[in-house]
Enzyme design. Sequence first.
Site: not given
Length: 286
Positions: A11-12, A36, A81, A110, A169-170, A193
């Site tokens: 999600p971005m 989101e 989201q 977040c 993630n990352g 992302a």
Amino acid sequence: MDYENKLVLAPMVRVGTLPFRLLAAQYGADITYGEEIIDHKMIKCERRLNEHLGSTDFVEKGTNNVVFRTCSLERKRVVFQMGTSNAARALSAAQILCQDVAAIDINMGCPKSFSISGGMGAALLNKPDLIHDSCSITCRRVADRPRDPAKWSEIADVVAALTIPVIANGDIFEFDDFQRIKVHTGASSMMVARGALWNASIFSPEGKLPWEDVKREYVRKSILWDNDIKGTKHTLKEMIMHYSCLELPEGKALIKSESLADIAKLYGEENYYQFVQENRLFNGSR
């Protein structure tokens, strides 16, 4: 939804709209998260079928403001989201759109002040009584920022402690990184992302396509789905800033663009823009 061995678009904010989600899916993303959206905003919406676009729109009541747009092409892969701090309110929001998405995700990661001050995002981690199972894990702590290295080893510890699927993630910037993080962490699936924002064809096992081609395909999808001009410009700016500079002619022209027609002209898609507009008029008159 099956979360085993999937490549996931993260999600971005202002990026994860319908055109970008479909772009990522075209290149190989199995699951695509939308940006989101706060539960307060969602419960003020009504569901409308957009016959001109072939989309399903969730529009703020009494306005033409589209809060969330989706379509049948992504029905089995899109994740909505939600930002929330209240279970009852989250349920009310979820009931509005649950038939049109594959899954609903509660944002618990977040670190931005807006989310935390409202008791949402990472603030939920301090309220275990409100939380049950979570199936997505970020490689950074609340205080960490994107420039800080992702803590893959800590995800491995989480995976070892859980029986539910974990999405890691990352620091995924090339297709090979998907396998690297999977091997390193043992996670069920992998989420990206920034790597996808900069070049959505990162999901393709055949390798990335040229940046210019990906950018132009995003423009075409934004035209096709009548994407919000502010969101389209924001996403293109982020793409440009990674590879180039907004002070160059392309960036300056993008900043001055006031409509999708302007953006179509900037990227040489005037004919496509005209074709889409004419077909909408034709279909609307039938």
